[in-house]
Design an enzyme around this catalytic site. Structure first.
Site, short mmCIF file in Angstrom:
data_model
loop_
_atom_site.label_atom_id
_atom_site.label_comp_id
_atom_site.label_asym_id
_atom_site.label_seq_id
_atom_site.Cartn_x
_atom_site.Cartn_y
_atom_site.Cartn_z
CG ASP A 1 -5.61 -5.53 2.21
OD1 ASP A 1 -5.21 -5.15 3.34
OD2 ASP A 1 -6.21 -4.78 1.42
CG ASP B 1 -0.28 -0.05 2.53
OD1 ASP B 1 0.94 0.15 2.58
OD2 ASP B 1 -0.97 -0.27 3.53
#
EC number: 2.4.2.29
Length: 379
Positions: free
Chosen positions: A264, A89
């Site tokens: 996720d 991320d």
């Protein structure tokens, strides 16, 4: 990275992501390795649960151990000894989570290092540079995760800035000569018109995949489902779709039914450490006294190391004694549960039986299947 669409069932998609480091079958769930480790697990143990791709955290790995330490080893794969693909991320969500500790400006975000309090600045360009050094197979653009609730005007300003940051992320990614994948992130809170503008702008810039961000931040489930039903059909069909930070097993089923390919969440690992275990019929809270003398396997339908070798009573004992082994065995099970769920979803799509699977999934929990929107149901 290459995406192959293998088959569909309604809006649901069965596909695969092809990397130099390996193939990821989709729909896929990515265990979260915030600091370069899935808590308590070796990479081999994570792989044995069926995981094919991990998520790493740019923000935390940048602050500790830092880019230079990472580069001494090569990249994040070498550092943590995970041979498969890694998605990182961008740090946007972590900055969002800092609350009053951060100031968002056009150039980037100023904040205090949560480790030592020193002033830090993170920008789209810096995020791309960090992820380049991490060797991320999938790089996420730097964006602002719009909080919930947010009124339309705030959500519009936030989305527009994220679009400008997306352009800067793309430019710096290309300048670095990064040959891996770059994903855009669709923002716009719970407002469909803003999601439309965000997606249109991202497609014009051009990305290898598209994530739906700014969900699972406190909004009602109905709003999450509505936004997914609205956005997913408009995402280019030849690109993977990623629902960030989600979620519960039910959220995975509902995301897949609406066309999501990737997920996720810290839930399976965090809940495992707190004795909250996912099983075929729902949830087992293993520290409860009812399991003290329970000699049965945690989940008779599960093939994980924990379920093949230990009883609920033993897991209860470990939890009550705060033994590290308890957290590890619980984590192995929860991760395997999630991977078994994804494998079952993939098979159901291949066989054209996803709605039958959903009915069985919810039926075992004494619940009914949440309705799809009109367009999704018609497809």
């Amino acid at each position: 990275m290459k995406y192959e669409l293998v088959s569909t069932d309604g809006r649901a998609r069965r596909g695969r992501l092809i990397f130099e480091r390996g193939v990821v079958e989709t729909p896929a769930f990515m265990p979260v390795g915030t600091y370069g480790t899935v808590k308590g697990m070796t990479p081999e143990e994570v792989a044995q649960t069926g995981a094919q791709i991990l998520l790493g955290n740019t923000f935390h790995l940048w602050l500790r151990p830092g880019q230079e330490i990472m580069k001494l080893h090569g990249d994040l794969h070498d550092f943590m000894q995970w041979p498969g693909p890694i998605l990182t991320d961008s740090g946007g969500f972590q900055v969002f989570s800092l609350g009053a500790m951060r100031k968002i400006k056009e150039e980037g975000v100023y904040f205090r290092n949560p480790i030592n309090g020193s002033p830090v600045f993170l920008s789209p360009e810096k995020s791309m540079e960090i992820q380049y050094d991490l060797g991320s197979d999938i790089v996420m653009i730097f964006d602002e995760c719009t909080p919930y609730p947010a009124d339309w005007d705030y959500a519009k300003r936030s989305m527009e800035m994220s679009l400008r940051w997306a352009k800067r992320s793309r430019q710096r990614f290309d300048e670095l000569g990064n040959q891996n994948a770059l994903f855009g992130i669709i923002q716009g809170s719970v407002y469909e018109d803003l999601r439309d503008v965000s997606l249109k702008g991202l497609v014009e810039i051009g990305f290898d995949g598209y994530a739906v961000g700014g969900l699972a931040v406190g909004e009602p489930k109905e709003d999450m489902h509505r936004i997914l039903e609205h956005v997913c059909p408009m995402i280019p069909q030849d690109k993977p779709r990623y629902l960030m930070g989600v979620g519960k097993p039910e959220d995975l089923v509902e995301g897949v039914r609406r066309g999501i390919d990737m997920f996720d969440c810290v839930m399976p690992t965090r809940n495992a450490r707190n004795g909250h275990l996912f099983v075929t019929g729902g949830v087992v809270k293993i520290r409860n006294a009812q399991y003290k003398e329970d000699t049965t396997a945690l989940d008779p339908e599960c093939d994980c190391y924990t379920c093949r070798n230990y009883s609920r009573a033993y897991l209860h004992h470990l939890d009550r004694c705060n033994e590290i082994l308890g957290a590890r065995l619980n984590t192995i099970h929860n991760l395997r549960y999630y991977q078994r769920l994804m494998a079952a979803l993939r098979q159901a799509i291949e066989e054209g039986k996803l709605e039958r699977f959903a009915a069985d999934f919810y039926g075992r929990r004494g619940r009914t299947v949440p309705p799809l929107g009109a367009a999704d149901a018609a497809s």
